[in-house]
Every structure is written in structure tokens, then in C-alpha cells.
Scaffold this motif. Structure first.
Motif, PDB file in Angstrom:
ATOM      1  N   GLN A  77       0.873  -1.337  -0.105  1.00 33.70           N
ATOM      2  CA  GLN A  77      -0.010   0.038  -0.190  1.00 33.70           C
ATOM      3  C   GLN A  77       0.839   1.155  -0.202  1.00 33.70           C
ATOM      4  O   GLN A  77       0.352   2.335  -0.405  1.00 33.70           O
ATOM      5  N   VAL A  78       2.179   1.151   0.368  1.00 33.39           N
ATOM      6  CA  VAL A  78       2.929   2.441   0.510  1.00 33.39           C
ATOM      7  C   VAL A  78       4.453   1.766  -0.080  1.00 33.39           C
ATOM      8  O   VAL A  78       4.957   0.631   0.139  1.00 33.39           O
ATOM      9  N   GLN A  79       4.740   2.834  -1.103  1.00 30.15           N
ATOM     10  CA  GLN A  79       6.109   2.527  -1.546  1.00 30.15           C
ATOM     11  C   GLN A  79       7.017   3.720  -1.030  1.00 30.15           C
ATOM     12  O   GLN A  79       6.552   5.073  -1.116  1.00 30.15           O
ATOM     13  N   LEU A  80       8.462   3.604  -0.989  1.00 28.35           N
ATOM     14  CA  LEU A  80       9.406   4.415  -0.332  1.00 28.35           C
ATOM     15  C   LEU A  80      10.343   4.086  -1.382  1.00 28.35           C
ATOM     16  O   LEU A  80      10.986   3.186  -1.736  1.00 28.35           O
ATOM     17  N   VAL A  81      10.559   5.291  -2.170  1.00 26.50           N
ATOM     18  CA  VAL A  81      11.825   5.460  -3.192  1.00 26.50           C
ATOM     19  C   VAL A  81      12.756   6.358  -2.757  1.00 26.50           C
ATOM     20  O   VAL A  81      12.653   7.455  -2.651  1.00 26.50           O
ATOM     21  N   GLU A  82      13.740   5.803  -2.715  1.00 27.83           N
ATOM     22  CA  GLU A  82      15.032   6.747  -2.266  1.00 27.83           C
ATOM     23  C   GLU A  82      15.918   6.924  -3.650  1.00 27.83           C
ATOM     24  O   GLU A  82      15.734   6.290  -4.531  1.00 27.83           O
ATOM     25  N   SER A  83      16.641   8.407  -3.308  1.00 30.60           N
ATOM     26  CA  SER A  83      17.452   8.565  -4.412  1.00 30.60           C
ATOM     27  C   SER A  83      18.265   9.759  -3.877  1.00 30.60           C
ATOM     28  O   SER A  83      18.250   9.924  -2.710  1.00 30.60           O
ATOM     29  N   GLY A  84      19.592   9.577  -4.673  1.00 26.84           N
ATOM     30  CA  GLY A  84      20.807  10.478  -4.473  1.00 26.84           C
ATOM     31  C   GLY A  84      21.718   9.932  -3.756  1.00 26.84           C
ATOM     32  O   GLY A  84      23.013  10.694  -3.421  1.00 26.84           O
ATOM     33  N   GLY A  85      22.040   8.732  -3.744  1.00 32.08           N
ATOM     34  CA  GLY A  85      23.119   8.170  -3.266  1.00 32.08           C
ATOM     35  C   GLY A  85      24.024   8.100  -4.432  1.00 32.08           C
ATOM     36  O   GLY A  85      24.128   8.620  -5.525  1.00 32.08           O
ATOM     37  N   GLY A  86      25.326   7.614  -4.243  1.00 33.34           N
ATOM     38  CA  GLY A  86      26.300   7.796  -5.090  1.00 33.34           C
ATOM     39  C   GLY A  86      27.942   7.545  -4.493  1.00 33.34           C
ATOM     40  O   GLY A  86      28.018   7.237  -3.361  1.00 33.34           O
ATOM     41  N   LEU A 114      20.481  12.651   0.360  1.00 40.30           N
ATOM     42  CA  LEU A 114      19.450  11.777   0.030  1.00 40.30           C
ATOM     43  C   LEU A 114      18.040  12.030   0.239  1.00 40.30           C
ATOM     44  O   LEU A 114      17.702  12.886   1.165  1.00 40.30           O
ATOM     45  N   SER A 115      17.336  11.565  -0.568  1.00 37.29           N
ATOM     46  CA  SER A 115      15.676  11.888  -0.685  1.00 37.29           C
ATOM     47  C   SER A 115      15.013  10.656  -0.649  1.00 37.29           C
ATOM     48  O   SER A 115      15.341   9.484  -1.233  1.00 37.29           O
ATOM     49  N   CYS A 116      13.888  10.541   0.112  1.00 36.86           N
ATOM     50  CA  CYS A 116      12.872   9.685  -0.060  1.00 36.86           C
ATOM     51  C   CYS A 116      11.470   9.932  -0.015  1.00 36.86           C
ATOM     52  O   CYS A 116      11.144  10.718   0.756  1.00 36.86           O
ATOM     53  N   ALA A 117      10.602   9.306  -1.132  1.00 33.59           N
ATOM     54  CA  ALA A 117       9.235   9.829  -1.545  1.00 33.59           C
ATOM     55  C   ALA A 117       8.639   8.819  -0.864  1.00 33.59           C
ATOM     56  O   ALA A 117       8.877   7.542  -1.558  1.00 33.59           O
ATOM     57  N   ALA A 118       7.692   9.034  -0.372  1.00 35.74           N
ATOM     58  CA  ALA A 118       6.395   7.906  -0.162  1.00 35.74           C
ATOM     59  C   ALA A 118       5.131   8.379  -0.751  1.00 35.74           C
ATOM     60  O   ALA A 118       4.773   9.437  -0.952  1.00 35.74           O
ATOM     61  N   SER A 119       4.713   7.134  -1.274  1.00 37.61           N
ATOM     62  CA  SER A 119       3.351   7.139  -2.004  1.00 37.61           C
ATOM     63  C   SER A 119       2.643   5.840  -1.762  1.00 37.61           C
ATOM     64  O   SER A 119       2.996   5.058  -1.236  1.00 37.61           O
ATOM     65  N   GLY A 120       1.282   6.173  -1.976  1.00 42.19           N
ATOM     66  CA  GLY A 120       0.451   5.208  -1.791  1.00 42.19           C
ATOM     67  C   GLY A 120      -0.862   5.913  -0.830  1.00 42.19           C
ATOM     68  O   GLY A 120      -0.887   6.927  -0.848  1.00 42.19           O
ATOM     69  N   SER A 121      -1.518   4.915  -0.080  1.00 39.81           N
ATOM     70  CA  SER A 121      -2.768   5.160   0.285  1.00 39.81           C
ATOM     71  C   SER A 121      -2.396   5.478   1.803  1.00 39.81           C
ATOM     72  O   SER A 121      -2.953   4.929   2.833  1.00 39.81           O
ATOM     73  N   ILE A 122      -1.696   6.763   1.833  1.00 42.65           N
ATOM     74  CA  ILE A 122      -1.145   7.523   3.086  1.00 42.65           C
ATOM     75  C   ILE A 122      -1.995   8.424   3.746  1.00 42.65           C
ATOM     76  O   ILE A 122      -2.615   9.151   3.328  1.00 42.65           O
ATOM     77  N   PHE A 123      -2.352   8.140   5.092  1.00 45.25           N
ATOM     78  CA  PHE A 123      -3.163   9.191   5.865  1.00 45.25           C
ATOM     79  C   PHE A 123      -2.323  10.054   6.527  1.00 45.25           C
ATOM     80  O   PHE A 123      -2.430  10.972   6.595  1.00 45.25           O
ATOM     81  N   GLN A 178      13.911   0.384  -0.663  1.00 39.23           N
ATOM     82  CA  GLN A 178      14.834  -0.442  -1.335  1.00 39.23           C
ATOM     83  C   GLN A 178      16.342  -0.412  -1.085  1.00 39.23           C
ATOM     84  O   GLN A 178      17.196  -1.159  -1.002  1.00 39.23           O
ATOM     85  N   GLY A 179      16.445   0.777  -0.735  1.00 41.19           N
ATOM     86  CA  GLY A 179      17.911   1.274  -0.348  1.00 41.19           C
ATOM     87  C   GLY A 179      18.782   1.967  -1.143  1.00 41.19           C
ATOM     88  O   GLY A 179      18.565   1.712  -2.428  1.00 41.19           O
ATOM     89  N   THR A 180      19.740   2.725  -1.079  1.00 33.50           N
ATOM     90  CA  THR A 180      20.709   3.391  -2.057  1.00 33.50           C
ATOM     91  C   THR A 180      21.929   3.432  -1.303  1.00 33.50           C
ATOM     92  O   THR A 180      22.164   3.550  -0.361  1.00 33.50           O
ATOM     93  N   GLN A 181      22.854   3.143  -2.450  1.00 33.73           N
ATOM     94  CA  GLN A 181      24.292   2.810  -2.080  1.00 33.73           C
ATOM     95  C   GLN A 181      24.942   4.301  -1.842  1.00 33.73           C
ATOM     96  O   GLN A 181      24.977   5.203  -2.685  1.00 33.73           O
TER      97      GLN A 181
END
Length: 122
Positions: free
Chosen positions: A1-10, A20-29, A114-117
Motif C-alpha cells: 500500500q505504501v512505496q518508499l523510493v530513495e534517491s541521491g546515493g553515489g 538523500l531523498s525518500c518519497a513515499a507514495s500510496g494510500s497514506i493518511f 529498497q536502499g541506495t548505495q
């Protein structure tokens, strides 16, 4: 129901910075606590920093004064500004959402990205 997507690693040299950024999406209250954890090879996952919906923060001693966690509630996004990076900061960084209330199902839930290196060279 919720997805977390990280970005910004390297890959960055010691003393450098990453965000680093993490955006959450889904049926979040609502989401009570957002945080970052990390896991280095052969090590257990450890807390890096957390932030509550009210803005209270908590940091691991190893990153205090160097890392800053923040969140944009309207965007369901959490950030981790990492300065003065050290080789020992090398790890996979995971976003975490805890105390999540959904629009469709009762209860409180916890989710992981899922993690970002992040690799810091000496």
C-alpha cells in the motif's frame, strides 16, 4: 500500500557531501516517524537519524554534527543531508516510515525502501 523510493546515493570523496531523498507514495493518511538507517557489508542495519511528524529529531552519535534530517510533510518526503562524509559512512542507506496510518486499512504500519548505495572514498 505504501512505496518508499530513495534517491541521491553515489560515490563521493571523503569530506564531500550528498543529499538523500525518500518519497513515499500510496494510500497514506499520516506518517508518524520517518528515518534513515544504514547497513555496511557484514554489519547489522543501524539507525542513522529519525524525525517525527512534529519535527523532533534523533541522530546516531557517529553522525551528529555532520548529518541533518528533514521532512516535507506535504510531499511525504524525507531528506538526509550528509556533510563531511567519511569512509566509514559507506553503506546502503534505507528509508523507513513508521507509525503509518493508511486511508483504507486500520492499524499502524512500518515500511522500508529498497536502499541506495553511498560510497565514500578515502
Amino acid at each position: 500500500q505504501v512505496q518508499l523510493v530513495e534517491s541521491g546515493g553515489g560515490l563521493v570523496q571523503a569530506g564531500g557531501s550528498l543529499r538523500l531523498s525518500c518519497a513515499a507514495s500510496g494510500s497514506i493518511f499520516s506518517m508518524n516517524e520517518l528515518g534513515w538507517y544504514r547497513q555496511a557489508p557484514g554489519e547489522q542495519r543501524e539507525l542513522v537519524a529519525t524525525i517525527t511528524s512534529g519535527g523532533s529529531t534523533n541522530y546516531a552519535d557517529s553522525v551528529k554534527g555532520r548529518f541533518t534530517i528533514s521532512r516535507a510533510n506535504a510531499k511525504n518526503t524525507v531528506y538526509l543531508q550528509m556533510n563531511s562524509l567519511k569512509p566509514e559512512d559507506t553503506a546502503v542507506y534505507y528509508c523507513n516510515a513508521d507509525g503509518v496510518r493508511l486511508l483504507t486499512i486500520r492499524g499502524l504500519y512500518r515500511y522500508w525502501g529498497q536502499g541506495t548505495q553511498v560510497t565514500v572514498s578515502s
